[in-house]
Design a protein around this motif. Structure first.
Motif, PDB file in Angstrom:
ATOM      1  N   TYR A   1       0.805  -0.578  -7.716  1.00  0.00           N
ATOM      2  CA  TYR A   1       1.695   0.204  -6.856  1.00  0.00           C
ATOM      3  C   TYR A   1       3.067  -0.437  -6.627  1.00  0.00           C
ATOM      4  O   TYR A   1       4.074   0.265  -6.630  1.00  0.00           O
TER       5      TYR A   1
ATOM      6  N   LEU B   1      -7.507   5.649  -9.591  1.00  0.00           N
ATOM      7  CA  LEU B   1      -6.879   5.321  -8.301  1.00  0.00           C
ATOM      8  C   LEU B   1      -6.800   3.811  -8.082  1.00  0.00           C
ATOM      9  O   LEU B   1      -5.811   3.318  -7.539  1.00  0.00           O
TER      10      LEU B   1
ATOM     11  N   GLN C   1      -3.084  11.101  -4.983  1.00  0.00           N
ATOM     12  CA  GLN C   1      -4.038  12.129  -5.400  1.00  0.00           C
ATOM     13  C   GLN C   1      -3.983  12.285  -6.913  1.00  0.00           C
ATOM     14  O   GLN C   1      -2.895  12.311  -7.485  1.00  0.00           O
TER      15      GLN C   1
ATOM     16  N   PHE D   1       2.001  10.876  -5.683  1.00  0.00           N
ATOM     17  CA  PHE D   1       2.176  10.059  -4.488  1.00  0.00           C
ATOM     18  C   PHE D   1       3.530  10.404  -3.893  1.00  0.00           C
ATOM     19  O   PHE D   1       4.322  11.123  -4.499  1.00  0.00           O
TER      20      PHE D   1
ATOM     21  N   ARG E   1      -3.346   1.790  -7.466  1.00  0.00           N
ATOM     22  CA  ARG E   1      -3.136   0.912  -6.302  1.00  0.00           C
ATOM     23  C   ARG E   1      -2.805  -0.523  -6.717  1.00  0.00           C
ATOM     24  O   ARG E   1      -1.958  -1.168  -6.113  1.00  0.00           O
TER      25      ARG E   1
ATOM     26  N   LYS F   1       0.839  -1.194   0.000  1.00  0.00           N
ATOM     27  CA  LYS F   1       0.000   0.000   0.000  1.00  0.00           C
ATOM     28  C   LYS F   1       0.874   1.243   0.000  1.00  0.00           C
ATOM     29  O   LYS F   1       1.923   1.256   0.627  1.00  0.00           O
TER      30      LYS F   1
ATOM     31  N   GLU G   1      -1.713   8.731   0.876  1.00  0.00           N
ATOM     32  CA  GLU G   1      -2.794   8.592  -0.089  1.00  0.00           C
ATOM     33  C   GLU G   1      -2.438   9.266  -1.414  1.00  0.00           C
ATOM     34  O   GLU G   1      -2.059  10.438  -1.435  1.00  0.00           O
TER      35      GLU G   1
END
Length: 89
Positions: free
Chosen positions: A60, A53, A9, A19, A57, A3, A7
């Motif tokens: 990531y 998003l 954006q 990020f 993720r 993760k 957060e």
């Protein structure tokens, strides 16, 4: 799945996702362009914010690895990831 530490954006221009990475005691600002997400992470053209998003993720771990390599090669305060960064690996 890894993760993000902070957060992500979506940029106001919708041209990327910002990020941050932690490097020692420093926060490094990073951006992956939506073009890179479309070319290498199967983001569909004109996707909504939720899909952008989610795609970020889902990818990531790979995004972070490339950002860290780019940061090592070119130390600086900001990293921008484009389709070319993923095409080489």
């Amino acid at each position: 799945m890894e993760k993000p530490e902070f957060e992500p954006q979506i940029l106001a221009s919708r041209q990327g996702v910002s990020f941050r990475l932690v490097r020692g005691q420093t926060l490094v600002e990073c951006v992956i362009t939506t073009a890179a997400l479309e070319a290498h992470f199967w983001l569909e053209d004109r996707a909504d914010d939720l899909r952008i998003l989610r795609t970020f993720r889902d990818g990531y771990s790979r995004i972070r690895a490339i950002a860290e390599r780019k940061l090592l090669a070119h130390p600086g305060a900001r990293v921008e990831l484009t389709p070319d960064d993923f095409g080489r690996h």
